[in-house]
Design a protein around this motif. Structure first.
Motif, PDB file in Angstrom:
ATOM      1  N   UNK A  37     113.971 -23.049 -19.050  1.00 12.25           N
ATOM      2  CA  UNK A  37     115.487 -22.925 -19.015  1.00 12.25           C
ATOM      3  C   UNK A  37     116.120 -24.049 -18.225  1.00 12.25           C
ATOM      4  N   UNK A  38     116.744 -24.783 -18.774  1.00 12.03           N
ATOM      5  CA  UNK A  38     117.310 -26.025 -18.327  1.00 12.03           C
ATOM      6  C   UNK A  38     118.780 -25.923 -17.658  1.00 12.03           C
ATOM      7  N   UNK A  39     119.512 -24.764 -18.035  1.00 13.78           N
ATOM      8  CA  UNK A  39     120.831 -24.553 -17.575  1.00 13.78           C
ATOM      9  C   UNK A  39     120.886 -22.882 -17.937  1.00 13.78           C
ATOM     10  N   UNK A  40     121.676 -22.529 -16.974  1.00  8.90           N
ATOM     11  CA  UNK A  40     122.181 -20.901 -17.209  1.00  8.90           C
ATOM     12  C   UNK A  40     123.517 -20.902 -16.977  1.00  8.90           C
ATOM     13  N   UNK A  41     124.344 -20.471 -17.804  1.00  7.59           N
ATOM     14  CA  UNK A  41     125.612 -20.550 -17.851  1.00  7.59           C
ATOM     15  C   UNK A  41     126.226 -18.915 -18.373  1.00  7.59           C
ATOM     16  N   UNK A  42     127.022 -18.267 -17.530  1.00  9.80           N
ATOM     17  CA  UNK A  42     127.356 -16.798 -17.570  1.00  9.80           C
ATOM     18  C   UNK A  42     128.836 -16.740 -17.359  1.00  9.80           C
ATOM     19  N   UNK A  43     129.217 -15.642 -17.959  1.00  7.12           N
ATOM     20  CA  UNK A  43     130.630 -15.375 -17.795  1.00  7.12           C
ATOM     21  C   UNK A  43     131.323 -14.722 -19.031  1.00  7.12           C
ATOM     22  N   UNK A  44     132.660 -14.766 -19.093  1.00  8.05           N
ATOM     23  CA  UNK A  44     133.469 -14.336 -20.046  1.00  8.05           C
ATOM     24  C   UNK A  44     133.938 -15.683 -21.076  1.00  8.05           C
ATOM     25  N   UNK A  45     133.280 -15.694 -22.187  1.00  8.71           N
ATOM     26  CA  UNK A  45     133.801 -16.891 -23.083  1.00  8.71           C
ATOM     27  C   UNK A  45     134.299 -16.397 -24.412  1.00  8.71           C
ATOM     28  N   UNK A  46     133.587 -15.523 -25.094  1.00  8.01           N
ATOM     29  CA  UNK A  46     134.228 -14.683 -26.605  1.00  8.01           C
ATOM     30  C   UNK A  46     133.967 -13.510 -26.253  1.00  8.01           C
TER      31      UNK A  46
ATOM     32  N   UNK B  88     125.696 -25.082 -12.510  1.00  3.12           N
ATOM     33  CA  UNK B  88     125.200 -25.890 -11.402  1.00  3.12           C
ATOM     34  C   UNK B  88     124.531 -27.138 -11.914  1.00  3.12           C
ATOM     35  N   UNK B  89     124.711 -27.449 -13.122  1.00  5.94           N
ATOM     36  CA  UNK B  89     124.282 -28.709 -13.492  1.00  5.94           C
ATOM     37  C   UNK B  89     122.919 -29.110 -13.221  1.00  5.94           C
ATOM     38  N   UNK B  90     122.142 -27.969 -13.202  1.00  3.06           N
ATOM     39  CA  UNK B  90     120.824 -28.215 -12.781  1.00  3.06           C
ATOM     40  C   UNK B  90     119.871 -26.932 -13.253  1.00  3.06           C
ATOM     41  N   UNK B  91     118.730 -27.233 -13.601  1.00  6.24           N
ATOM     42  CA  UNK B  91     117.955 -25.784 -14.096  1.00  6.24           C
ATOM     43  C   UNK B  91     117.966 -25.005 -12.953  1.00  6.24           C
TER      44      UNK B  91
END
Length: 589
Positions: free
Chosen positions: A304-313, A359-362
């Motif tokens: 996993x190179x990036x994790x992005x979480x939140x309300x997007x769609x 975080x711009x990092x893994x």
């Protein structure tokens, strides 16, 4: 049942009202209300413009992603309905530039037809610029198999947001129209998304839904326009079972029907993980989904190179989430963009309300949950005071634990009316903590002070909150006073208990203003202690029960009920849930 109440002026003006509110939040935007187009006020017309759009109800998509470093404009339809071609055409005109325009739409027939028609009309009227408008359809849904999907292909879900971000960052850096289109097309083809919901949503101004999920069901593979999923599960599985099932839809190399992405599952796959809130999930639950998904990917040896979480769609207020994986290119894939380049575009700043910080990092390698602290923190030195009948002491504690667990639904019901809804679960957590302490040998009945200190520790750690603190203080004080009242005795007598209980209640009063009658747990506790100090346990339990019942008729002077409309408490005639918990414990003992 889906939530059917909404706060608005008028369903017919809701979209325009919302877009106007967005522009108040993000002052780099301008708004064309008749066409429901939100666009950047200061457009650099030397750079490629990106337009997206579709039905409303998916906020922050689509307009929430308009801003520096991402999209140039968003064209919005009514809730779950595509904008018409005239609206789209207005959006194209508003962002007209020298470098070209890329139109990004999700794979839905209405969006494709209306955005496509507008693009063709523009090209027909500006023949010299016909090569300056490109059109890309994004479909990332993996719920529907290739055979069933047939000609229509995959629906567009939350994964399209990753296309917006990467393509938008490249355009902001001066990429040509061909470059932006090529990268966007590649990324779109490497995304898989699967959604899961606890219930469908409700569109403001419409009739109640004709069907819903039961309280024990979830639906997998549902769309973002209230379309039913392709599978229901009952009972609702824990995340440890649900997440592997969802990831199988995206990353399995054994399912020919859903092998949309070229996962090799050889320990060298690398992905970007997007966890999306469909509108009605709490941040607390989303965090749990992120952890469970991260750990499952680690087990599968998928990097996993990036994790992005939140309300997007979102799908309005749908209680559910979706998982999206962007499968990154391998080092030997010469036809693909470089991974470092894709990640740098993903990490590039975006001045939009909809895009979340990352975080711009893994992520760090997941670590196991820390073991729970021991329920007992007492010294190994024995207090020398035991229960006259240790086995019956333990049996009584177990009865109380079972009774609290059984009473949880009713106490929770009371607390949803008279408090904040957590009392039943808090008491149940305490009961389960005591049971575990007994099983672990931390409560034995052979050392009364150590046992009560262990119970106090459980109240502190397992229960938490106001109730946990009150119970912990009371039991800690009780242990202290049993020790001091023993005067060399090795067995706890009723007289010793009476003195220690009275002293513990006095100590509790130094930390709470509640005094009986106050409509709190203090009411039955005080009734029990006062009566027991006169030497009759059975009468003391009856007194506590009567005091708990009487809280139905008592004005709240302390606790959470003090903030509840007194008229509601009078009308509902519910006792105080904390008081009912004390009653439940004592009657079981």
């Amino acid at each position: 049942m889906a939530l059917q109440k909404h706060l608005l002026n008028d369903p017919d003006t809701l979209v325009v009202d919302s877009l106007a509110g967005l522009c108040a939040v993000n002052n780099q935007l301008s708004f064309d209300p008749p066409n429901k187009v939100v666009y950047k006020s200061k457009l650099d017309r030397s750079k490629v413009a990106l337009i997206c759009g579709g039905g409303s109800g998916h906020e922050p998509s689509h307009a929430g992603f308009v801003g520096e470093g991402m999209l140039s404009a968003a064209v919005c339809g009514n809730v779950f309905a595509s904008p018409n071609s005239s609206q789209v055409r207005r959006g194209i005109d508003l962002v007209e530039n020298d470098a070209g325009t890329l139109i990004l739409v999700k794979n839905y027939t209405g969006d494709i037809l209306n955005f496509g028609l507008a693009a063709e009309q523009y090209a027909a009227e500006h023949a010299e610029k016909s090569d300056k408008v490109k059109f890309l359809v994004v479909g990332d849904d993996v719920a529907v198999g290739k055979t069933q999907g047939g000609i229509v292909g995959r629906r567009g879900l939350a994964g399209v947001v990753l296309v917006y971000k990467i393509a938008g960052a490249l355009a902001a850096q001066g990429g040509s129209l061909d470059e932006v289109y090529s990268v966007a097309e590649w990324v779109a083809g490497r995304i898989g998304t699967i959604g899961v919901g606890l219930e469908h949503c409700h569109v403001p101004g419409t009739a109640p839904p004709s069907s819903s999920l039961s309280s024990t069901e979830i639906e997998i593979g549902l769309g973002i326009h209230n379309e039913a999923g392709n599978k229901r599960l009952s009972p609702v599985p824990p995340l440890s079972e649900l997440i592997p099932l969802l990831l199988d839809y995206i990353a399995s190399d054994a399912d020919a029907e859903r092998g949309f992405l070229p996962f090799k599952n050889d320990g060298k796959d690398e992905v970007v993980l997007l966890v999306n809130n469909l509108g009605g999930m709490s941040e607390l639950e989303i965090g749990g989904v992120v952890r469970a998904t991260r750990e499952e990917l680690h087990k599968r040896q998928i990097g996993v190179s990036r994790v992005i979480a939140g309300t997007f769609m979102t799908s309005l207020n749908m209680p559910g989430f979706s998982l999206s994986l962007l499968l990154l290119p391998r080092a030997d894939d010469s036809s693909a963009p470089k991974t470092d380049k894709l990640l740098s575009l993903l990490d590039a700043p975006a001045q939009t309300p909809g895009w979340k910080w990352n975080s711009a990092a893994p992520p760090v390698t997941p670590t196991p949950l820390a073991p729970a602290a021991s329920a007992s923190s007492t010294s190994s030195r024995s207090s020398g005071i035991s229960s006259p009948q240790p086995e019956e002491f333990l049996a009584a504690l177990k009865r109380a634990c079972v009774a609290l667990t059984k009473a949880e639904p009713e106490i929770t019901r009371m607390d949803t009316i008279a408090g904040d809804g957590d009392c039943g679960l808090t008491l149940k957590a305490g009961a389960q903590g005591v049971e575990k302490a007994i099983e672990a040998g931390n409560i034995t009945g052979k050392d009364l002070v150590a046992d009560i200190v262990a119970i106090a520790k459980v109240a502190e750690t397992a229960m938490g909150g106001t109730s946990g603190a009150l119970y912990s203080i009371f039991f800690s004080a009780l242990a202290q006073n049993i020790q001091s009242a023993a005067s060399g005795s090795s067995t706890a007598t009723p007289e010793l208990w009476g003195k220690a209980l009275s002293a513990a209640l006095t100590k509790l009063y130094t930390y709470t203003r509640a005094r009986p009658p106050s409509r709190t747990l203090v009411d039955p506790l005080a009734a029990f202690v006062d009566t027991f100090s006169k030497g009759d346990f059975a009468e003391a339990v009856k007194a506590a029960g009567a005091a708990a019942e009487h809280t139905k008729d008592v004005d709240a002077k302390a606790g959470r009920s003090a903030y509840v409309d007194a008229g509601v408490l009078t009308r509902e005639k519910v006792p105080d849930p904390g008081a009912w918990g004390v009653k439940t414990i004592l009657e079981a003992l």
